[in-house]
Scaffold this motif. Structure first.
Motif, short mmCIF file in Angstrom:
data_model
loop_
_atom_site.label_atom_id
_atom_site.label_comp_id
_atom_site.label_asym_id
_atom_site.label_seq_id
_atom_site.Cartn_x
_atom_site.Cartn_y
_atom_site.Cartn_z
N LYS A 427 38.90 -47.80 -4.54
CA LYS A 427 39.40 -48.59 -5.67
C LYS A 427 40.23 -49.76 -5.18
O LYS A 427 40.08 -50.89 -5.65
CB LYS A 427 40.22 -47.70 -6.60
N ALA A 428 41.11 -49.49 -4.21
CA ALA A 428 41.96 -50.55 -3.67
C ALA A 428 41.14 -51.62 -2.95
O ALA A 428 41.50 -52.79 -2.92
CB ALA A 428 42.99 -49.97 -2.71
N GLN A 430 38.14 -52.44 -3.80
CA GLN A 430 37.16 -52.96 -4.75
C GLN A 430 35.73 -52.58 -4.36
O GLN A 430 34.80 -53.38 -4.49
CB GLN A 430 37.29 -54.48 -4.89
N GLY A 431 35.58 -51.36 -3.86
CA GLY A 431 34.26 -50.84 -3.54
C GLY A 431 33.72 -51.21 -2.17
O GLY A 431 32.64 -50.76 -1.79
N ARG A 435 36.34 -51.97 4.22
CA ARG A 435 37.76 -52.21 3.97
C ARG A 435 38.47 -50.90 3.62
O ARG A 435 39.61 -50.66 4.05
CB ARG A 435 37.92 -53.22 2.82
#
Length: 456
Positions: A427-428, A430-431, A435
């Protein structure tokens, strides 16, 4: 004063050579047989040893072999009145400096040979000194630390750099393993050649193989030209394999062959290409446990870890915190054109008390962030400019939840926590899975493993 040992059963020749070299300022010792020479070599070092080949007890060839076995550093010059080609070849193969035939001009020839041997010895000593100086300069600009563990690591680097042995560097993510690998390269005789690094955990297996070994046109779909592999590109230099613990068993077999045979074969090729590379690998995983679990080949592990260097986490070397923080402050203040010169007491205190799970990399990022958000007119880094995780201690963050009276399903609870962190990281990020792996301080390969395990 150069030290010279002369070994010959002709005492008149020994006396003649002793007089000639003493006149030139040498400290000269003479013995008349190989056994006496062995005793001399065991008790002291010489710069040059001149030995006859044919003697009653030991031959000069046997004496040369003995000198090499005990680590006698002298240049070894063999002389003979009965030269033969096989003897000359054997002498040079064993490491003789020169092979000189006894003639009427023996003294003059030996003076020239011994002078050249001393020049070569001086060059070797100068090269050793320069390697140490190169390491000192490299370490001074790149490896910051005053702790005993870092001092021990740098001393180890100085010792192993001149060798060609493979090195395994272990330690948590962000501890600076690649910097240690570069320091070994810079202090070695390969420093003028390439230092090539690749993160083994950043590629799927098929892509990693093509990157390492290269390929020929038509080897697979999309291979429309020949490409040299990373291993071949590192020829005569150093190859650094980061995250070696993420390689598959089949890839380990291929890399083991490279170490054993010093050959690579490009994908789609039928001919082996000889390579001369020094391999340095690193990992943040426990390879011994992986070997026991049959997740890592035992033969490859022992072949790769001839020399083991462990870099401890930052929390175990607190003496390095302040020097590192000040180094990064100076670096980023210069890059960003800021007038920051120091940390305010509260900011420095926070840096010194934080546990730094992300190690040096986390500290570097924290200082970079603090410098970036500081105002142009500020000269001190304020506590509030540090990341919240550093500036505000996470009280209770490491405390476990109360244990129910009837206990709990430990493995299921751990599995739930792992899945929850995977979802939070995704989630942090953004998919973006690469990362998300970075946020969790694990390799992308490990992230894929956990994601598959928990159905994320």
């Amino acid at each position: 004063m150069p030290r010279l040992l002369i070994v010959d059963d002709e005492k008149s020749l020994c006396q003649m050579l002793e007089i000639a070299f003493r006149k030139d300022g040498f400290s000269v010792e003479t013995v008349s047989n190989g056994t006496q020479a062995q005793r001399k070599m065991e008790s002291q070092h010489y710069d040059v040893i001149v030995s006859d080949i044919r003697m009653p007890d030991l031959t000069g060839i046997e004496l040369l072999d003995y000198a090499k076995r005990i680590g006698q550093p002298a240049a070894f010059v063999l002389i003979t009145a009965v030269p033969t080609m096989p003897t000359a070849i054997q002498a040079l193969n064993l490491g003789a400096y020169r092979y000189v035939i006894k003639t009427d001009t023996l003294v003059e020839e030996l003076k020239v040979v011994v002078a050249r041997a001393l020049e070569d010895l001086a060059l070797r000593e100068e090269n050793t000194r320069l390697r140490r100086e190169m390491l000192r300069v490299f370490a001074g600009h790149n490896i910051i630390g005053q702790s005993k563990p870092m001092a021990s690591i740098l001393e180890m680097v100085r010792t192993i750099a001149p060798t060609t042995s493979t090195v395994l560097i272990t330690g948590d993510s962000g501890t600076g393993k690649e910097l240690i690998a570069r320091a070994i390269h810079e202090a070695s005789g390969r420093r003028e050649k390439a230092f090539v690094s690749i993160n083994c955990g950043a590629f799927p297996e098929t892509l990693l193989e093509s990157e390492l070994f290269g390929y020929l046109k038509g080897a697979f779909t999309g291979a429309d030209s020949n490409k040299k592999g990373i291993i071949e590109s590192a020829n005569s230099g150093t190859l650094f394999l980061d995250e070696i613990g993420e390689t598959s068993l089949s890839m380990q077999v291929k890399l083991l062959r490279v170490l054993q045979e010093r050959m690579v074969r490009p994908l789609g090729g039928t001919m082996d290409v000889p390579v001369d590379v020094r391999l340095i690998a690193s990992t943040n995983r426990d390879l011994r446990k992986m070997v026991e679990a049959r997740e890592f080949r035992e033969d490859f592990y022992y072949r790769m870890s001839v020399i083991h260097v462990h870099v401890p986490p930052l929390r175990e070397r607190p003496a390095d915190l302040e020097p590192l923080a000040r180094h990064f402050l100076g670096k980023f203040a210069l890059q960003m054109g800021k007038g920051l010169r120091d940390f305010e007491p509260g900011a420095l205190s926070a840096i010194l008390t934080h546990t730094w799970p992300g190690n040096v990399r986390e500290l570097e990022n924290a200082v970079e962030r603090a410098v970036a958000v500081s105002a142009e007119h500020e000269t001190l880094v304020r506590l509030g400019n540090l990341p919240e995780t550093v500036a505000v201690p996470a009280s209770g963050a490491t405390k476990a939840e109360p244990l129910p009276e009837d206990g709990l399903d430990f493995e299921r609870r751990i599995s739930e926590v792992e899945r929850a962190y995977l979802l939070k990281a995704l989630k942090a990020a953004q998919g973006v899975r690469t990362r998300a792996a970075e946020l969790l301080h694990i390799s992308y390969r490990s992230f894929r493993h956990y994601a598959k395990k928990h159905g994320v």
